[in-house]
Design a protein around this motif. Sequence first.
Motif, PDB file in Angstrom:
ATOM      1  N   LEU A  58       3.683  28.348  18.457  1.00 19.09           N
ATOM      2  CA  LEU A  58       2.487  28.839  17.766  1.00 19.09           C
ATOM      3  C   LEU A  58       2.480  28.335  16.321  1.00 19.09           C
ATOM      4  N   GLN A  59       3.014  27.157  16.119  1.00 13.02           N
ATOM      5  CA  GLN A  59       3.226  26.658  14.762  1.00 13.02           C
ATOM      6  C   GLN A  59       1.918  26.377  14.028  1.00 13.02           C
ATOM      7  N   LYS A  60       0.929  25.839  14.727  1.00  6.67           N
ATOM      8  CA  LYS A  60      -0.301  25.436  14.061  1.00  6.67           C
ATOM      9  C   LYS A  60      -1.443  26.286  14.604  1.00  6.67           C
ATOM     10  N   ALA A 325      -8.128  39.637  14.514  1.00  4.76           N
ATOM     11  CA  ALA A 325      -7.449  38.511  15.146  1.00  4.76           C
ATOM     12  C   ALA A 325      -6.286  38.026  14.290  1.00  4.76           C
ATOM     13  N   ILE A 326      -6.500  37.942  12.991  1.00  3.46           N
ATOM     14  CA  ILE A 326      -5.437  37.479  12.097  1.00  3.46           C
ATOM     15  C   ILE A 326      -4.299  38.496  12.024  1.00  3.46           C
ATOM     16  N   ALA A 327      -4.636  39.788  12.067  1.00  2.00           N
ATOM     17  CA  ALA A 327      -3.594  40.819  12.041  1.00  2.00           C
ATOM     18  C   ALA A 327      -2.669  40.717  13.246  1.00  2.00           C
ATOM     19  N   ALA A 328      -3.175  40.169  14.354  1.00  2.00           N
ATOM     20  CA  ALA A 328      -2.354  40.046  15.563  1.00  2.00           C
ATOM     21  C   ALA A 328      -1.421  38.846  15.541  1.00  2.00           C
ATOM     22  N   VAL A 329      -1.695  37.854  14.693  1.00  3.77           N
ATOM     23  CA  VAL A 329      -0.896  36.625  14.699  1.00  3.77           C
ATOM     24  C   VAL A 329       0.584  36.884  14.396  1.00  3.77           C
ATOM     25  N   PRO A 330       0.937  37.676  13.360  1.00  3.86           N
ATOM     26  CA  PRO A 330       2.363  37.931  13.128  1.00  3.86           C
ATOM     27  C   PRO A 330       3.052  38.624  14.304  1.00  3.86           C
ATOM     28  N   LEU A 331       2.328  39.465  15.028  1.00  4.53           N
ATOM     29  CA  LEU A 331       2.909  40.102  16.216  1.00  4.53           C
ATOM     30  C   LEU A 331       3.252  39.051  17.269  1.00  4.53           C
ATOM     31  N   LEU A 332       2.346  38.114  17.486  1.00  5.97           N
ATOM     32  CA  LEU A 332       2.619  37.042  18.439  1.00  5.97           C
ATOM     33  C   LEU A 332       3.768  36.157  17.962  1.00  5.97           C
TER      34      LEU A 332
END
Length: 360
Positions: A58-60, A325-332
């Motif tokens: 999920l780097q980019k 959506a952005i708040a979920a990115v660190p969880l992923l």
Amino acid sequence: MNEELKEYLSGIQLPDKTAMDTARLRWAHVAKPLNSLGVLEEDIIKIAGIRGSSLVSLQKRGLLILCADNGIVEEGVTQTGMEVTAVVAENMTRGNSSVCIMANRAGVDVFPVDMGVARDLVSGTRYPLINRKIAYGTKNFRKSKAMTRDEAVQAIIAGIELMGELSEKGYDLAATGEMGIGNTTTSSAVAALLLKQDPARLTGRGAGLNDAGLKQKMKVIQEAVAEYGPNCQDEIDILSAVGGFDLAGMTGVFLGGAIYRIPVLLDGFISAVAALLAERIYPGCRDFMIASHVSAEPAGHILLEELGLPPLIQAGMCLGEGTGAIAAVPLLDMAADVYGTMSSFEEIEIEAYKPVGDQS
């Protein structure tokens, strides 16, 4: 359906089952209780299937914020005027909005897109504007259809092409966002027609309507559903009758996720409506989507249940822009790290957990 759109959709293939099975097996060997990361585990498995590899990266990642104005604002269904769309969109290009600040923290690139703002925008340099303007806002759907069918298709294809550009640049994950005063009204009208439910059950206060404003909003939507519903033959008819250019573009983004095999994060209510449009246009498209959170809007839960997408977050959010959506990115990110780097039971030489009910 438009031939160009048909040609794009013909390229969609199912997620890779082998990659998903391998990812599921990897989770079973990670040295922790089985299924203990819940939806996060399923989303990592889904990403493996979408990308066609059990090596999840999920780097980019990029956020597409689709901005457009809605003629229905003339009917007093919003707290603020249409001019706010342009101001906020321009602020986004300078990195000065809630979602831009959150995206910076989460390591997500931001792409503001003018799909149909009512005036020309002046772009900042932090996140340069992408111009895909279909028209200077939609028409007031209380007086006529919001857009032509051709305009709706043009906006959908623009969204697909945006995903094609992310694919060419090597993006692993896309997030959806929007900015458009009046777009909870358009989204509620589209949702009511898609779900064949009473608009009163699906319509909320948006960005802070008072009781009188909410009553007017519901009245406008109920009238539109009664007028346009009987003549809508498909999802594009619904979109052109009461939708917005941001919704149409986002529908294309979700379709593009399936075409270009990039997982797409839903934001909240508005993006969930676009996701449902995409799923109805191409059944199975939801297999390329990930739900970030449950919107505080009344239809938030209903739409995710219809899509069959379990959310990662329940935080009462309804800001829009892509913030959920952005708040979920660190969880992923955290889930991907556990998936990719944690020791297996074999490596630490302890007995693996067994599924509940397994007596062997």
